[in-house]
Scaffold this motif. Structure first.
Motif, short mmCIF file in Angstrom:
data_model
loop_
_atom_site.label_atom_id
_atom_site.label_comp_id
_atom_site.label_asym_id
_atom_site.label_seq_id
_atom_site.Cartn_x
_atom_site.Cartn_y
_atom_site.Cartn_z
N GLU A 1 0.83 -1.20 0.00
CA GLU A 1 0.00 0.00 0.00
C GLU A 1 0.87 1.26 0.00
O GLU A 1 1.80 1.38 0.79
CB GLU A 1 -0.91 0.02 1.23
CG GLU A 1 -1.99 -1.05 1.21
CD GLU A 1 -2.77 -1.09 2.51
OE1 GLU A 1 -3.97 -0.77 2.48
OE2 GLU A 1 -2.17 -1.42 3.55
N GLU A 2 0.54 2.18 -0.89
CA GLU A 2 1.29 3.44 -1.00
C GLU A 2 1.26 4.24 0.29
O GLU A 2 2.22 4.93 0.63
CB GLU A 2 0.71 4.29 -2.13
CG GLU A 2 0.95 3.73 -3.51
CD GLU A 2 2.39 3.87 -3.96
OE1 GLU A 2 3.03 4.88 -3.62
OE2 GLU A 2 2.87 2.95 -4.65
N SER A 3 0.17 4.16 1.03
CA SER A 3 0.00 4.98 2.24
C SER A 3 0.85 4.50 3.41
O SER A 3 0.99 5.21 4.39
CB SER A 3 -1.47 4.99 2.65
OG SER A 3 -1.90 3.68 2.98
N LYS A 4 1.40 3.31 3.32
CA LYS A 4 2.20 2.77 4.42
C LYS A 4 3.63 3.28 4.34
O LYS A 4 4.22 3.40 3.28
CB LYS A 4 2.21 1.24 4.39
CG LYS A 4 0.84 0.59 4.53
CD LYS A 4 0.35 0.66 5.94
CE LYS A 4 -0.82 -0.24 6.20
NZ LYS A 4 -2.09 0.18 5.66
N ALA A 5 4.19 3.57 5.50
CA ALA A 5 5.59 4.00 5.61
C ALA A 5 6.41 2.83 6.13
O ALA A 5 5.88 1.81 6.53
CB ALA A 5 5.69 5.20 6.55
N GLY A 6 7.70 3.02 6.17
CA GLY A 6 8.58 2.00 6.76
C GLY A 6 9.72 1.62 5.84
O GLY A 6 9.74 1.95 4.66
N LEU A 7 10.64 0.91 6.43
CA LEU A 7 11.80 0.42 5.71
C LEU A 7 11.46 -0.93 5.08
O LEU A 7 10.97 -1.83 5.78
CB LEU A 7 12.97 0.23 6.67
CG LEU A 7 13.55 1.52 7.25
CD1 LEU A 7 14.20 1.26 8.59
CD2 LEU A 7 14.54 2.10 6.26
N PRO A 8 11.74 -1.12 3.79
CA PRO A 8 11.54 -2.45 3.21
C PRO A 8 12.47 -3.45 3.90
O PRO A 8 13.61 -3.12 4.23
CB PRO A 8 11.93 -2.26 1.74
CG PRO A 8 11.76 -0.79 1.49
CD PRO A 8 12.12 -0.12 2.80
N PRO A 9 11.99 -4.67 4.13
CA PRO A 9 12.79 -5.63 4.91
C PRO A 9 14.10 -6.04 4.27
O PRO A 9 15.03 -6.43 4.97
CB PRO A 9 11.85 -6.83 5.06
CG PRO A 9 10.84 -6.68 3.99
CD PRO A 9 10.71 -5.20 3.72
N ASP A 10 14.21 -5.91 2.97
CA ASP A 10 15.44 -6.32 2.28
C ASP A 10 16.25 -5.12 1.79
O ASP A 10 17.12 -5.25 0.94
CB ASP A 10 15.11 -7.24 1.12
CG ASP A 10 14.11 -6.61 0.14
OD1 ASP A 10 13.62 -5.50 0.41
OD2 ASP A 10 13.83 -7.23 -0.90
N SER A 11 16.00 -3.95 2.36
CA SER A 11 16.65 -2.73 1.88
C SER A 11 18.05 -2.55 2.44
O SER A 11 18.37 -2.97 3.55
CB SER A 11 15.80 -1.51 2.22
OG SER A 11 15.77 -1.28 3.61
N VAL A 12 18.86 -1.88 1.64
CA VAL A 12 20.20 -1.49 2.07
C VAL A 12 20.11 -0.55 3.27
O VAL A 12 20.89 -0.66 4.22
CB VAL A 12 20.96 -0.83 0.90
CG1 VAL A 12 22.27 -0.22 1.37
CG2 VAL A 12 21.21 -1.84 -0.22
N GLU A 13 19.11 0.35 3.24
CA GLU A 13 18.99 1.32 4.33
C GLU A 13 18.69 0.64 5.67
O GLU A 13 19.22 1.04 6.70
CB GLU A 13 17.93 2.38 4.04
CG GLU A 13 17.93 3.45 5.11
CD GLU A 13 17.07 4.65 4.80
OE1 GLU A 13 17.24 5.67 5.50
OE2 GLU A 13 16.23 4.60 3.89
N LEU A 14 17.84 -0.39 5.67
CA LEU A 14 17.58 -1.12 6.92
C LEU A 14 18.88 -1.71 7.44
O LEU A 14 19.18 -1.59 8.63
CB LEU A 14 16.53 -2.21 6.71
CG LEU A 14 16.29 -3.11 7.93
CD1 LEU A 14 15.83 -2.30 9.15
CD2 LEU A 14 15.27 -4.20 7.60
#
Length: 189
Positions: free
Chosen positions: A85-98
């Protein structure tokens, strides 16, 4: 102890004095559970006991700096985006930033990373909601092994409409404001 969650810094700033007046035993803890813009990090650090929606390394660094200036150790949860969902925020679980944030957290001495938070997609079948919650628990277990210096024991997931599924999938903290206080004007139920 009772946890009181608020979605917006400005709304809680107005309510905080009223809350302090009724908290005669000092048992209420105020948690910011909504999205936080980094330009509001200092004010949020000042008025909240915990920030449960850290969704970037930049925000974590701003909170750490603000907590340091207040000589405060600030508990935080990392918000993980497990919904499309576009409205949800957060770090993707497989992201470099996380991964960068997890590596940097031990050096952010004024933050106390306590766990993860997610919001399941709205209006989906029960098995999708359950899968979202299970994914957060599995992610937390993996991150705990990969980053043994962090204590990520809190799993904040589940709201008024799906908290029983969240508890079944390992939630240690749920958000049930709508069940207690009714729907907020202008928000989905």
């Amino acid at each position: 102890m009772s946890l009181f969650g608020e979605n917006r810094v400005q709304e809680f700033a107005a309510k905080s004095l009223e809350l302090a007046a009724v908290d005669i035993r000092g048992q209420l803890r105020a948690h910011l559970i909504g999205h936080l813009q980094s330009n509001k990090a200092a004010k949020a650090t000042e008025i909240f006991d915990s920030i449960d929606s850290v969704d970037s390394l930049k925000l974590a660094e701003k909170l750490n700096e603000a907590a340091g200036s207040l000589k405060k150790r600030l508990p935080v949860l990392l918000e993980i985006k497990l919904s499309t969902e576009e409205s949800k925020a957060g770090l993707p679980p497989d992201s470099v930033e996380l991964n960068e944030l997890l590596e940097k957290l031990p050096s952010l001495a004024n933050l106390d990373a306590q766990g993860l938070m997610t919001i399941a997609p709205l209006d989906v079948p029960e098995d999708e909601t359950r899968a979202c919650f299970r994914s957060l628990r599995v992610l937390r277990d993996g991150l705990t092994q990969a980053h043994p210096r962090l204590n990520l024991s809190v799993l904040s997931m589940g709201m008024s409409g799906d908290f029983s599924l969240a508890i079944q999938e390992g939630a240690t903290r749920i958000r049930v404001g709508t069940a207690l206080f009714g729907a907020r004007p202008g928000y989905p139920q």
